[in-house]
Design a protein around this motif. Sequence first.
Motif, short mmCIF file in Angstrom:
data_model
loop_
_atom_site.label_atom_id
_atom_site.label_comp_id
_atom_site.label_asym_id
_atom_site.label_seq_id
_atom_site.Cartn_x
_atom_site.Cartn_y
_atom_site.Cartn_z
N LYS A 142 -5.43 -7.70 -4.15
CA LYS A 142 -6.90 -7.65 -4.06
C LYS A 142 -7.35 -7.21 -2.67
O LYS A 142 -8.38 -6.53 -2.53
CB LYS A 142 -7.49 -9.02 -4.40
N LEU B 205 -5.98 -4.99 -0.97
CA LEU B 205 -5.87 -3.52 -0.94
C LEU B 205 -7.10 -2.85 -1.53
O LEU B 205 -7.34 -1.66 -1.29
CB LEU B 205 -4.63 -3.07 -1.72
N LEU B 206 -7.88 -3.59 -2.32
CA LEU B 206 -9.09 -3.03 -2.92
C LEU B 206 -10.30 -3.13 -2.01
O LEU B 206 -11.32 -2.48 -2.26
CB LEU B 206 -9.40 -3.75 -4.24
N ASP B 207 -10.20 -3.92 -0.96
CA ASP B 207 -11.31 -4.08 -0.03
C ASP B 207 -11.62 -2.75 0.63
O ASP B 207 -10.71 -2.06 1.12
CB ASP B 207 -10.94 -5.13 1.02
N GLU B 208 -12.89 -2.39 0.65
CA GLU B 208 -13.29 -1.12 1.26
C GLU B 208 -12.98 -1.08 2.75
O GLU B 208 -12.89 0.00 3.34
CB GLU B 208 -14.79 -0.89 1.02
N ASP C 254 -5.25 7.84 -2.87
CA ASP C 254 -6.08 6.65 -3.07
C ASP C 254 -5.30 5.67 -3.93
O ASP C 254 -5.06 5.93 -5.12
CB ASP C 254 -7.41 7.03 -3.71
N HIS C 255 -4.91 4.56 -3.37
CA HIS C 255 -4.08 3.59 -4.09
C HIS C 255 -4.89 2.70 -5.01
O HIS C 255 -4.35 2.08 -5.92
CB HIS C 255 -3.34 2.70 -3.08
N ARG C 256 -6.21 2.64 -4.81
CA ARG C 256 -7.02 1.62 -5.47
C ARG C 256 -7.04 1.70 -7.00
O ARG C 256 -6.96 0.65 -7.66
CB ARG C 256 -8.45 1.66 -4.90
N ALA D 196 0.83 -1.20 0.00
CA ALA D 196 0.00 0.00 0.00
C ALA D 196 0.87 1.25 0.00
O ALA D 196 0.57 2.24 -0.69
CB ALA D 196 -0.93 -0.01 1.21
N VAL E 152 -3.88 0.03 -8.21
CA VAL E 152 -3.87 -1.40 -7.92
C VAL E 152 -4.77 -2.14 -8.92
O VAL E 152 -4.41 -3.20 -9.43
CB VAL E 152 -4.32 -1.67 -6.48
N ARG E 153 -5.94 -1.58 -9.21
CA ARG E 153 -6.84 -2.22 -10.18
C ARG E 153 -6.18 -2.35 -11.54
O ARG E 153 -6.28 -3.39 -12.21
CB ARG E 153 -8.14 -1.40 -10.31
#
Length: 312
Positions: free
Chosen positions: A280, A282-285, A196-198, A187, A201-202
């Motif tokens: 994945k 890291l994408l969790d809210e 916002d890293h998301r 992260a 990452v996606r």
Amino acid sequence: MAEAKPIIISDMDPLPELPPDTEPLEHQIAGHFYGRSKTKFGLLQRCLTGEVLKPLLNPPRGPREHQFYLYMFSDKISNELLELRPFLPKLLDTYHFDTMTYLVLENITQSYKYPSIIDIKLGRITYDFEATPEKIERQIGKFLPATEIGFQLLGWKTYRQLYNMYTYHDKRCARSLTKDELLYGLAHFFGAPEYDHRPYVRAVLERLTVLEHIMSKQYEFVFIASSILIVYDSDHRENSNDIKVDVRLVDFAHVFPSSLGTQPDENFLFGLHHCMEYLKMLLDEKFHYIAIDKLEHHTNLSDSHCYKTLFK
């Protein structure tokens, strides 16, 4: 081509002469650093074009990597390997200077204004059949969680736009993290907690999904101790529609033909799958970044090469 001979240089010997129009690689993350490795040779870049020069060290490893690159960029490869080719830095040439032979490779960071890069070594097993029992023990001991999760961080460099600063963490620092702390190390690489890293990452996961599909179909080679380089541009982070990422495979000194040729490289795929599972998460809210004291270097890491560089 004749194999390059190993070159042994003591700590008291002068540095190898740099080839004309070259300098140490600017955005190097891991591997042989010029002046710091046992041989003092390391990755270079051409000042004018930015092309990367990788010395062919420690036969048979260096020549083996050279032969793999030659094969991958020949017209003899299978369709499965042809799909893998875009995930490799392009082989541009070989270059001889003094006693050393270099691979001339594409510089994958060259088109990025502020590249952020991480080196992730894949595989539970990072030693080949030529390794001695002592080397096997050393390899396992470098990062014990790798036998369980199948990957390890070898270092990362991130541009922190908020502070106009690069931060770099080397392999000693990265390997000091526990398997749980790795999540926050990843992260941190993607810009947490300032950004916002998301979205990044996606985008990386999309590329890794393609790589996983390709590697699940190729039965010709096993990739031992190879890494993925993940690169993204840290410029204009406030614009989530302007995301630029890349994923490449590097380090092929321990790539061997598969002994069976009837199944994919399970060791590599195990590491890749688990690395993707971490991303994945890291994408969790529900994910919330926790700062790691080790990365702030309040702990004793005096012999590391980590740094922070401010831009004027």
